[in-house]
Design a protein around this motif. Structure first.
Motif, PDB file in Angstrom:
ATOM      1  N   GLN B 216       0.932  -1.245   0.227  1.00  0.00           N
ATOM      2  CA  GLN B 216      -0.010   0.027   0.211  1.00  0.00           C
ATOM      3  C   GLN B 216       0.869   1.300  -0.131  1.00  0.00           C
ATOM      4  OE1 GLN B 216      -2.628  -0.400   3.507  1.00  0.00           O
ATOM      5  NE2 GLN B 216      -4.400  -0.667   1.888  1.00  0.00           N
ATOM      6  N   GLN B 218       1.170   4.931   1.639  1.00  0.00           N
ATOM      7  CA  GLN B 218       0.271   5.565   2.698  1.00  0.00           C
ATOM      8  C   GLN B 218       0.321   7.210   2.376  1.00  0.00           C
ATOM      9  OE1 GLN B 218      -0.432   3.806   5.475  1.00  0.00           O
ATOM     10  NE2 GLN B 218       0.364   2.062   4.400  1.00  0.00           N
ATOM     11  N   PHE B 252     -15.268   8.797   4.748  1.00  0.00           N
ATOM     12  CA  PHE B 252     -15.655   7.164   4.646  1.00  0.00           C
ATOM     13  C   PHE B 252     -16.596   6.864   3.526  1.00  0.00           C
ATOM     14  CE2 PHE B 252     -17.525   3.398   6.540  1.00  0.00           C
ATOM     15  CZ  PHE B 252     -16.434   2.744   6.941  1.00  0.00           C
ATOM     16  N   ARG B 256     -14.284   5.119   0.803  1.00  0.00           N
ATOM     17  CA  ARG B 256     -14.417   3.810   1.068  1.00  0.00           C
ATOM     18  C   ARG B 256     -15.525   3.090   0.490  1.00  0.00           C
ATOM     19  NH1 ARG B 256     -13.540  -0.014   6.701  1.00  0.00           N
ATOM     20  NH2 ARG B 256     -15.241  -1.129   6.384  1.00  0.00           N
ATOM     21  N   GLU B 257     -16.750   3.410   0.977  1.00  0.00           N
ATOM     22  CA  GLU B 257     -18.141   2.900   0.806  1.00  0.00           C
ATOM     23  C   GLU B 257     -18.363   2.911  -0.701  1.00  0.00           C
ATOM     24  OE1 GLU B 257     -18.429   1.176   3.512  1.00  0.00           O
ATOM     25  OE2 GLU B 257     -20.632   1.746   3.833  1.00  0.00           O
ATOM     26  N   ARG B 259     -16.194   3.757  -3.387  1.00  0.00           N
ATOM     27  CA  ARG B 259     -15.286   3.331  -4.413  1.00  0.00           C
ATOM     28  C   ARG B 259     -14.365   2.045  -3.601  1.00  0.00           C
ATOM     29  NH1 ARG B 259     -15.944   8.716  -4.211  1.00  0.00           N
ATOM     30  NH2 ARG B 259     -16.397   9.724  -6.429  1.00  0.00           N
ATOM     31  N   GLY B 260     -14.555   1.845  -2.770  1.00  0.00           N
ATOM     32  CA  GLY B 260     -13.661   0.659  -2.063  1.00  0.00           C
ATOM     33  C   GLY B 260     -12.228   0.740  -2.140  1.00  0.00           C
ATOM     34  N   LEU B 261     -11.811   2.231  -2.042  1.00  0.00           N
ATOM     35  CA  LEU B 261     -10.379   2.389  -2.252  1.00  0.00           C
ATOM     36  C   LEU B 261      -9.374   2.299  -1.156  1.00  0.00           C
ATOM     37  CD1 LEU B 261     -10.838   5.866  -4.246  1.00  0.00           C
ATOM     38  CD2 LEU B 261      -9.700   4.107  -4.974  1.00  0.00           C
ATOM     39  N   CYS B 262     -10.067   2.137  -0.053  1.00  0.00           N
ATOM     40  CA  CYS B 262      -9.076   1.925   0.912  1.00  0.00           C
ATOM     41  C   CYS B 262      -9.913   1.243   2.498  1.00  0.00           C
ATOM     42  CB  CYS B 262      -8.322   3.154   1.636  1.00  0.00           C
ATOM     43  SG  CYS B 262      -9.511   4.326   2.045  1.00  0.00           S
ATOM     44  N   TYR B 263      -9.167   0.658   3.227  1.00  0.00           N
ATOM     45  CA  TYR B 263      -9.759   0.121   4.527  1.00  0.00           C
ATOM     46  C   TYR B 263      -9.861   1.100   5.496  1.00  0.00           C
ATOM     47  CZ  TYR B 263     -10.190  -2.437   8.872  1.00  0.00           C
ATOM     48  OH  TYR B 263     -10.723  -2.927  10.009  1.00  0.00           O
ATOM     49  N   SER B 284      -3.851   3.105   0.794  1.00  0.00           N
ATOM     50  CA  SER B 284      -4.529   2.317  -0.449  1.00  0.00           C
ATOM     51  C   SER B 284      -3.332   1.533  -1.493  1.00  0.00           C
ATOM     52  CB  SER B 284      -5.192   3.491  -1.131  1.00  0.00           C
ATOM     53  OG  SER B 284      -5.904   2.713  -2.280  1.00  0.00           O
ATOM     54  N   SER B 285      -3.937   0.542  -1.915  1.00  0.00           N
ATOM     55  CA  SER B 285      -2.915  -0.145  -2.797  1.00  0.00           C
ATOM     56  C   SER B 285      -2.381   0.674  -3.796  1.00  0.00           C
ATOM     57  CB  SER B 285      -3.889  -1.035  -3.664  1.00  0.00           C
ATOM     58  OG  SER B 285      -4.180  -2.035  -3.136  1.00  0.00           O
ATOM     59  N   ARG B 288      -4.070   2.086  -6.646  1.00  0.00           N
ATOM     60  CA  ARG B 288      -5.019   2.953  -6.634  1.00  0.00           C
ATOM     61  C   ARG B 288      -4.748   4.223  -5.850  1.00  0.00           C
ATOM     62  NH1 ARG B 288     -10.303  -0.029  -5.171  1.00  0.00           N
ATOM     63  NH2 ARG B 288      -9.040  -1.003  -3.529  1.00  0.00           N
TER      64      ARG B 288
END
Lengths: 411, 391
Positions: B216, B218, B252, B256-257, B259-263, B284-285, B288
């Protein structure tokens, strides 16, 4: 004094509450008796992934509605999954007891829509990558797998990028139907609770959940002892984990195990602390006892400069050998009791803190224990009981896993 | 707080890392570590054992302004614990023969940060954003820690551990007259020492990347805001609550919700006495990460267009329940009381805080945001490849 109350719906869902009239807040949670030990290899990680999906909406609500409605109540809410439980909880002001139960109960019957599943899968894969970038870089899960071997407790909670990547929504729906039966769920509450109202609400919103038999097979653990070195070039520190057997969730000697772990491996003032941390040999060294249904585990965790790692493992081994030979002193036991008692009282002051203890006790043992019961149980532990634990569960019989920049390590 | 069985105290001593000279970065932290190694009549081991026999849960940390000492225990044990802390603050041994051990502890903690990319990026973010020395990591730097002597440690203690500026916040089930008298007996003859705070120097680069072998990337983003004691604080922090507070918050939801980009993604308010900033984080990865940075920055900039009534209502509900729940923890209250005293010169009651939050309106927050749009971002990244920030 708090009052403990229980009820059961016709479909088997149990309701328990520790009602304290003088509390300022109300903590509520659904404790589901399911976790990684209930998974097959094909669906590894499904319990945890499902925990995320529960917040993605129901036939009546989409994910935005769920999050918005919790936030409108000012709820402090979240969920977690471990080897044997998945827990959804919310702490709210007492006036929101009923809407909070209604919302929690609604999300416990999630829609599990495929497009939400695909988006959330990306989040889970990010979570897996995040942990792979952080110590101990997945070596804790490898150590667990080596230690427990074929036993269900060997399973990883997160699963792997592969297992989660290949998981299909129909597999999750099948798992959900089987594991989220009301017989497998406890609605727990702590703090300022209107219990009669709680039962009425639960009956309205959970009463129609269909009951399915969903027993869990409990097998004895036959752990493997060994040493494993995992090379992680980019790591700066060296991390060590030692797993050995300990008392299980229903064993009477679990209190002695917790006191022993405090004497030997508390974060400060313990034998490992004085031997490794205070002199600066290790950045961290601790020992904890984890109890599961049918098996328990002592887990030692150590991190240090790679240069000191081999020496530290010898120091840990010496601490454990010494205690197995000579036991602990009454002064050490008394000190550990003071520490644990103080922690029990402080962590119980918030209803949120009590919720996890009360709900956890019930789902693991079908048992209510007041703060007083726990304090008394700690107080009653004798040196003889500590000696019994040391004999039954030798800390020197461990699986050791070391991860870090070292490519070889004398042990 | 009569419903509690416990009492807690938070001690703030104005001996933070801001006083570390450039070549001694980490001295305040090493001095704090060395103070725990014996004080008054107690050896290092007796100090810890005596506190643990009293069931004291303790924690020490060194921040930019203060060295902090926290303790919580059953209320009946608090007076005995205070006596031990008086020895710690006034009569530490600072033993030369334990310097190597203390130094190793600090060095290993520094190495642990190198293995924690999300922690590391936020430390570097503060270092780049705040004017030197106000953004320095109190954890220190390896070469400096390796070179420090016991004389450095003792000099730090002698210059900066003093009653003027020291705050002891206590909360829980306490007997106020007895507590006041005990603190008087233990501390009244402690001699004040004058110490000036360093001036604010230059800030770091606004865009910085640290290469790091990881899955990932940061991302840390900071932008300036008003400090806690400023009249606009509640308007400014209310806006941050809309960005990041609860799962319906903008970051959030968008990052996250949808686009699902990160935890993990969040924004938090970080205040010193004279300056403050909003600190944002996303991990994030790496493939992305650019999109994650773009979406996050977009949300920060969109905040200038204003917030909505429903967002404010949720914010108020959340803050109100947090305040009431703070009243259920002696440790949380003692920390808040001590910090209020530092920033404001007095503690705010929970009722007063509740009233200030009730008074917030959409118009007042939006007026603040129009005049103070999030801007002048400092962006620090850590991962396999650098990211770009569009103008």
């Amino acid at each position: 004094m708090p009052e403990f109350r229980t009820a059961e719906l016709k479909n088997g869902l149990q309701i328990i509450a520790e009602c304290s009239d003088d509390a300022y807040s109300t903590a509520l949670g659904f404790f589901v008796n399911t976790g990684s030990r209930d998974e097959t290899d094909e669906v590894s990680g499904v319990s945890h992934f499902l925990e995320h999906m529960v917040f993605k909406g129901t036939p009546q609500r989409n994910a935005d509605d769920v999050n918005r409605e919790f936030d409108e109540m000012g709820a402090h809410y979240n969920a977690f999954t471990n080897e044997e439980n998945t827990v959804y909880y919310a702490a709210v002001l007492p006036e929101f007891q009923t809407p909070a139960v209604e919302l929690l109960a609604d999300i416990m019957r999630p829609a599990l829509r495929e497009d939400d599943f695909c988006t959330e899968k990306k989040v889970i894969l990010e979570e897996i990558k995040m942990y792979e970038d952080q110590p101990p870089y997945g070596a804790d899960e490898k150590c667990r797998a080596w230690f427990f071997g074929q036993h269900p407790l060997s399973k990883s909670v997160l699963g792997t990028a592969d297992s989660v990547g290949q998981l299909r929504v129909d597999q999750m729906r099948e798992y959900f139907a089987r594991r989220y039966s009301p017989k497998n769920v406890v609605l727990a509450a702590a703090g300022k609770i209107d219990f009669d109202e709680l039962c009425r609400t639960a009956d309205q919103v959970c009463g129609r959940w269909e009951a399915i038999d969903s027993a869990r097979e409990v097998l004895p653990a036959a752990p493997n002892i060994g040493f494993h070195l995992v090379h992680k070039e980019s790591s700066v520190q060296e991390y060590g984990m030692l797993m050995s057997l300990g008392p299980a969730a229903v064993d009477a000697d679990r209190y002695a195990a917790k006191l022993l772990a405090t004497v030997l491996g508390d974060d400060s003032g313990s034998r490992l602390y004085w031997e490794l941390v205070d002199p600066g040999h290790a950045e961290h060294c601790s020992l904890h006892h984890h109890d599961y249904i049918g098996a328990g585990m002592f887990l030692t965790y150590m991190s240090s400069d790679p240069e000191f790692a081999a020496d530290n493992l010898h120091r840990i081994a010496k601490v454990y050998k010494d205690v197995e030979s000579f036991g602990i002193t009454q002064a050490e036991l008394d000190q550990a009791k003071s520490k644990i008692n103080s922690r029990v009282v402080l962590s119980s002051e918030r209803p949120r803190g009590r919720l996890f203890t009360v709900g956890g006790n019930w789902i693991q043992r079908r048992e209510y224990r007041s703060v007083r019961n726990d304090l008394d149980a700690v107080e009653a532990v004798s040196l003889a009981e500590i000696a019994t634990v040391l004999k039954k569960y030798p800390l020197t019989q461990a699986t050791t896993c070391v991860v870090g920049p070292l490519s070889e390590l004398a042990h | 707080m009569p419903s509690l069985e416990s009492a807690a105290m938070t001690i703030l001593v104005p001996a933070g890392a801001v006083h570390d000279s450039t070549d001694k970065c980490g001295l305040a932290t090493l001095a704090c570590e060395m103070m725990l190694r014996g004080c008054g009549p107690r050896s290092s081991r007796e100090f810890i054992t005596d506190l643990e026999n009293l069931g004291v849960q303790r924690g020490e940390s060194v921040g930019i302004s203060h060295a902090s000492f926290g303790a919580a225990t059953l209320s009946k044990n608090l007076p005995a614990a205070i006596k031990i802390f008086a020895d710690l603050l006034r009569r530490p041994h600072l033993p030369a023969d334990q310097l190597d051990a203390g130094r190793l502890v600090v060095l290993q903690e520094l190495s642990a940060i190198d293995d924690d990319p999300s922690h590391k990026v936020m430390l570097e973010l503060k270092r780049h954003h705040y004017p030197d020395p106000w953004g320095r990591p109190s954890e220190g730097e390896k070469p400096a820690v390796e070179s420090m002597t016991i004389d450095d440690v003792r000099a730090h203690y002698q210059h900066f551990f003093r009653p003027n500026g020291t705050i002891i916040g206590v909360a829980g089930r306490i007997n106020w007259p007895a507590l006041r008298d005990q603190i008087g007996e233990l501390f009244a003859d402690w001699k004040p020492i004058a110490a000036e705070l360093p001036a604010a120097g230059a800030t770091g680069k606004q865009l910085e990347h640290f290469p790091h072998e990881s899955n990932q990337t940061q991302i840390g983003i900071a932008y300036p805001t008003v400090p806690y004691r400023h009249a606009d604080y509640f308007r400014a922090s209310g806006a941050v609550g809309v960005l990041s507070g609860g799962m319906s918050s903008r970051l959030f939801t968008e990052v996250r919700e949808k686009r699902g980009l990160c935890y993990s993604v969040y924004a938090s308010y970080h205040t010193q006495r004279e300056r403050a900033c909003v600190l944002c984080y996303a991990g994030s990865s790496s493939d992305r990460a650019q999109e994650t940075l773009d979406v996050t920055l977009g949300e920060l900039q969109r905040l200038a267009n204003g917030i909505e009534a429903a967002e404010l209502a949720r914010l108020k509900a959340r803050v109100k329940s947090s305040l009431i729940m703070q009243g259920e923890s002696s440790a949380a209250r003692s920390g808040a009381v001590a910090r209020d005293w530092y920033h404001l010169g007095r503690p705010r009651t929970l009722e007063e805080l509740g009233k200030l939050v009730d008074e917030l309106t959409v118009e007042s927050i939006n007026e603040y945001l129009r005049a103070n749009p999030p801007q002048n971002f400092t962006v620090v990244t850590l991962g396999p490849a650098a990211l770009s920030v569009s103008a």
